[in-house]
Design an enzyme around this catalytic site. Structure first.
Site, short mmCIF file in Angstrom:
data_model
loop_
_atom_site.label_atom_id
_atom_site.label_comp_id
_atom_site.label_asym_id
_atom_site.label_seq_id
_atom_site.Cartn_x
_atom_site.Cartn_y
_atom_site.Cartn_z
N ARG A 78 0.82 -1.22 0.00
CA ARG A 78 0.00 0.00 0.00
C ARG A 78 0.85 1.26 0.00
O ARG A 78 0.31 2.37 -0.02
CB ARG A 78 -0.91 0.01 1.24
CG ARG A 78 -1.82 -1.21 1.33
CD ARG A 78 -2.49 -1.29 2.68
NE ARG A 78 -3.68 -0.48 2.73
CZ ARG A 78 -4.93 -0.96 2.65
NH1 ARG A 78 -5.15 -2.25 2.49
NH2 ARG A 78 -5.96 -0.16 2.70
N ASN A 122 -12.88 6.03 4.97
CA ASN A 122 -13.65 5.27 3.97
C ASN A 122 -14.98 5.96 3.66
O ASN A 122 -15.74 6.28 4.58
CB ASN A 122 -13.93 3.85 4.46
CG ASN A 122 -12.65 3.05 4.62
OD1 ASN A 122 -11.80 3.38 5.44
ND2 ASN A 122 -12.50 2.00 3.83
N TYR A 134 0.46 4.43 -2.35
CA TYR A 134 -0.64 5.36 -2.06
C TYR A 134 -0.33 6.15 -0.78
O TYR A 134 -0.37 7.38 -0.78
CB TYR A 134 -1.93 4.56 -1.90
CG TYR A 134 -3.18 5.38 -1.71
CD1 TYR A 134 -3.63 6.22 -2.72
CD2 TYR A 134 -3.93 5.30 -0.54
CE1 TYR A 134 -4.80 6.96 -2.56
CE2 TYR A 134 -5.10 6.02 -0.38
CZ TYR A 134 -5.53 6.85 -1.39
OH TYR A 134 -6.68 7.58 -1.23
N THR A 144 -11.62 -3.52 11.32
CA THR A 144 -12.73 -2.56 11.32
C THR A 144 -12.50 -1.42 10.33
O THR A 144 -11.36 -1.08 10.01
CB THR A 144 -12.95 -1.95 12.72
OG1 THR A 144 -11.81 -1.14 13.05
CG2 THR A 144 -13.17 -3.01 13.78
#
Ligand code: UDP
Length: 324
Positions: free
Chosen positions: A151, A183, A154, A219
């Site tokens: 990742r 998100n 990014y 989560t």
């Protein structure tokens, strides 16, 4: 106001264009690498909207020429930079482009803001916190990012962008806004971009297995797109004081596990899908929830739409798209 939205044809960008067009003139610049014409097609007939297909990492003089050719004589009050592949699948597919967009692209966007004497807003990300060791995450937390992991293209591009923006603020007194988006979900997400909400909804509507990665105990806090857009708008309209030039989290505080999300989507879409567990991708953050104290204080903003309401609307949108 005249507003330039770079990355305006993407998922959040197109909703932002639509919202700002109610009161302002909007020029949308996008290379359509992950955004689409479909997202903005309903805006093209609006006389206050202008679309330019261009890459923000192109030569700056060429970009300026495109903007001046576009009969935009009055310049811009704000440059909003949303450009970047944003789903883990998209930035894994376009790793170099992602890093260039978050470096050369951010530099170009900042130079445009300086040339137009405009304010500059950047949509950063909760990914700057990486796999966080604290929950919730406040803006003063420096994060736990693997600089060379899957990742990283990014995360590090966004972190570099933030550093560059603060350099422009300190050196040139540029008016800056950095909103760290958590998100976000809603209509016009690409069903094949790999992100959890469109993937689960598409699977649920087809009664196919819902692919939960890892244990599903990780989560996320999901914010409905209309709230995210209001948060971004608040950042450019709120009272201008020094503190507001520094990063501000924009996201929902409603944290839920991925398994809970899968079950909710199955229930809300009356699906017969079952859950299928798959391998967890590398460096997948275990928790994510924003501390939005600064957004409340500086922007007077907090989310209004809860996850269930947002999911119902999003499922409806995907259902209507399937039946077209
Ligand atoms: N995820 C999942 N199944 C999928 C897609 C995603 O379980 O088909 C998980 C993913 O591993 C992560 C979470 O859902 O823990 C959110 O993933 P997404 O790609 O939407 O964005 P992220 O928050 O990781 O950037």
């Amino acid at each position: 106001m005249n507003i330039l939205i770079i990355g305006g044809a993407g998922f959040i960008g197109c909703h932002l264009c639509e919202g700002l067009l109610r009161e302002h003139a909007v020029v949308c610049l996008d290379n359509l690498s992950t955004g689409s014409r479909e997202n903005i097609k309903q805006l093209l007939s609006n006389s206050r909207f202008y679309f330019i297909r261009e890459d923000i990492t192109s030569d700056l003089r060429a970009i300026k020429a495109r903007l001046s050719n576009a009969e935009i004589q009055r310049g811009f009050d704000w440059v909003l930079n949303l450009a970047s592949p944003a789903s883990p699948a998209a930035y894994a597919k376009m790793p170099v482009e992602t890093m260039l967009t978050g470096s050369a692209g951010t530099y170009n966007a900042l130079e445009l803001a300086r040339a137009y004497n405009a304010g500059f807003l950047f949509t950063s990300t909760s990914e700057v916190y990486g796999d966080p060791e604290i929950n919730p995450q406040h803006e003063g937390y420096f994060g736990n990012v693997n600089p060379i992991g899957a990742r990283s293209v990014y995360d590090e591009a966004k972190r570099f962008s933030e550093a560059l923006i603060m350099a422009y603020h300190r050196k040139f007194r540029l008016k800056t806004r950095i909103v760290r988006l958590f998100n976000t979900f809603g209509s016009r997400m690409a069903s094949d971009d790999g992100r959890v909400v469109p993937t689960f909804i598409t699977q649920a509507l087809a009664n196919k297995p819902i692919t939960v990665f890892g244990s599903g105990k990780q989560t996320r806090s999901l914010c409905y797109v209309s709230d995210t857009v209001e948060g971004i708008c608040a950042a450019i309209t709120a009272e201008d004081k020094d503190e507001i030039n520094y990063p501000i989290n924009v996201g929902s505080e409603e944290e839920l596990s991925i398994v809970e999300l899968a079950k909710k989507i199955i229930k809300l879409s009356s699906s017969s899908s079952r859950i299928e567990f798959k391998d967890l991708p590398e460096d997948d953050p275990k928790v994510r929830r924003p501390d939005i104290t600064r957004a409340r204080k500086l922007l007077g903003w907090e989310p209004k739409v809860n996850v269930d309401e947002g999911l119902v609307k999003t499922i409806e949108w995907f259902r209507s798209k399937c039946s077209q």
